[in-house]
Design an enzyme around this catalytic site. Structure first.
Site, PDB file in Angstrom:
ATOM      1  N   TYR A  58      47.783  52.412  38.047  1.00  0.00           N
ATOM      2  CA  TYR A  58      47.559  51.179  37.293  1.00  0.00           C
ATOM      3  C   TYR A  58      47.967  51.404  35.838  1.00  0.00           C
ATOM      4  O   TYR A  58      47.373  52.215  35.132  1.00  0.00           O
ATOM      5  CB  TYR A  58      46.094  50.753  37.353  1.00  0.00           C
ATOM      6  CG  TYR A  58      45.543  50.496  38.735  1.00  0.00           C
ATOM      7  CD1 TYR A  58      46.376  50.195  39.812  1.00  0.00           C
ATOM      8  CD2 TYR A  58      44.173  50.552  38.967  1.00  0.00           C
ATOM      9  CE1 TYR A  58      45.846  49.964  41.072  1.00  0.00           C
ATOM     10  CE2 TYR A  58      43.640  50.317  40.224  1.00  0.00           C
ATOM     11  CZ  TYR A  58      44.485  50.033  41.272  1.00  0.00           C
ATOM     12  OH  TYR A  58      43.964  49.806  42.527  1.00  0.00           O
ATOM     13  N   LEU A 207      38.075  38.188  46.557  1.00  0.00           N
ATOM     14  CA  LEU A 207      38.276  36.772  46.202  1.00  0.00           C
ATOM     15  C   LEU A 207      39.710  36.342  46.502  1.00  0.00           C
ATOM     16  O   LEU A 207      40.203  35.363  45.938  1.00  0.00           O
ATOM     17  CB  LEU A 207      37.945  36.547  44.724  1.00  0.00           C
ATOM     18  CG  LEU A 207      36.470  36.763  44.371  1.00  0.00           C
ATOM     19  CD1 LEU A 207      36.267  36.743  42.872  1.00  0.00           C
ATOM     20  CD2 LEU A 207      35.604  35.710  45.049  1.00  0.00           C
ATOM     21  N   GLY A 214      38.806  29.112  43.122  1.00  0.00           N
ATOM     22  CA  GLY A 214      39.070  27.700  42.908  1.00  0.00           C
ATOM     23  C   GLY A 214      39.708  27.405  41.571  1.00  0.00           C
ATOM     24  O   GLY A 214      39.884  26.233  41.202  1.00  0.00           O
TER      25      GLY A 214
END
Length: 332
Positions: A58, A207, A214
């Protein structure tokens, strides 16, 4: 909800029931923000989220440095997980996958130095090297345990057969793999295998890379540096994104009826899959961390769980989770 869970039975590691994925603080999801990342990690510790997940790739390399700075002087408060195997050069170039014993030793020493610690609590092979027997890789990882550099071993994106072979060499504490309402293929073979062997599950992208919050639209993905706006993530492209957002709308409706956010109910669903499951949602913003942390207190009834699974049937999500699945171990 109990704030801790134990990963693994043969080599158990007690961690916070929810972890923090630190990757996005340094790369892949928009512009890196070190100050925000440090603040998010510090807030996580205040909230009892003590399993911190990073990897040498990363950044590359910069995320381990960031995590190391965040936990300086607080080592005893955290369970530190990092990974090796996805080889990258200093300019970010991808150099393939390595699981050779020599590379295992080299990568571990480099991670310890960047993190500024004398041991890693949970050390994962990030991707399985198809050219090196898993016994050789895990054998070298086991030597790191004997040397006191690593406390527990993990695998990421390994097949059931590979997991069995690895566990026969040295107890595997955790498997990290993608798992969410949007990604459930591991339920067929991998989840029964790790439960038989007493290996914990650490879901990344619980998620669905943020889509289940959302908050994602085609417009929000257009920002510079967001890797989801690429062919590497087919679920976020064109008609697939439109179809998948319709599924998210159903999750939002169920969440609203319970007075929580879509992301919270999606995380609560993952947490409800078993006490051996410790999701690591990633974020680089304190506000999203706090929202995720509150998911620990969302109680889902059997009816809630069934409603969520009707809203997002296993085969309803459009697109593969990666555009190139060649690095995912599925055959051995």
């Amino acid at each position: 909800m109990t704030q801790t869970r134990t990963l693994g039975t043969a080599s158990p590691l007690t961690v916070s029931s929810l972890g923090l994925g630190c990757m996005g603080m340094s790369e892949f999801y928009g512009t890196p923000d070190e100050a925000a990342g440090l603040a998010t990690i510090h807030r996580a510790l205040e909230l009892g989220i003590t399993l911190l997940d990073t990897a040498d790739m990363y950044g590359p390399f910069t995320n381990e440095l960031l995590v190391g700075r965040a936990i300086a002087g607080r080592r005893d408060e955290v369970q530190l997980a990092t990974k090796f195997g996805n080889v990258r050069g200093p300019n970010g170039e991808r150099l393939g996958i390595s699981g050779t014993p020599e590379y295992v030793r080299q990568a571990c020493d480099a991670s310890l130095q960047r993190l500024g610690v004398d041991h890693i609590d949970l050390y994962y092979q990030h991707r399985v090297d198809p050219n090196v027997p898993i016994e050789d890789t895990v054998g070298a990882m086991a030597e790191l345990v004997q040397a006191g550099k690593v406390r527990h071993l993990g695998l990421s994106e390994a097949s059931a057969a590979t997991i069995r072979r690895a566990h026969a060499v040295h107890p595997i504490t955790a498997l990290q793999t993608e798992y969410s309402l949007f990604t459930r293929d591991l339920e067929d073979e991998i989840l029964p295998t790790i439960r038989e062997l007493g290996i914990g599950l650490v879901p990344y992208s619980p998620l669905g890379r943020g889509i289940l919050t959302g908050q994602i639209t085609a417009e929000t993905l257009a920002k510079e540096g967001d890797s989801r706006n690429s062919r590497y993530f087919p679920r976020f492209q064109g008609e697939a994104l439109e179809a998948n957002l319709r599924l998210v709308d159903k999750v939002r409706e169920i969440a609203a009826a319970k007075g929580v956010t879509a992301g919270q109910i999606a995380l609560a669903w993952v947490l409800a899959q078993g006490d051996d499951v410790v999701p690591i949602p990633g974020t680089k913003r304190v506000e999203y961390l706090e929202e995720n942390a509150a998911a620990r207190d969302v109680q889902l009834s059997r009816e809630d769980l069934e409603a969520l699974e009707r809203a997002v049937p296993r085969d309803a999500v459009v697109g593969s989770r990666y555009g190139d699945m060649s690095s995912i171990d599925t055959t051995r």
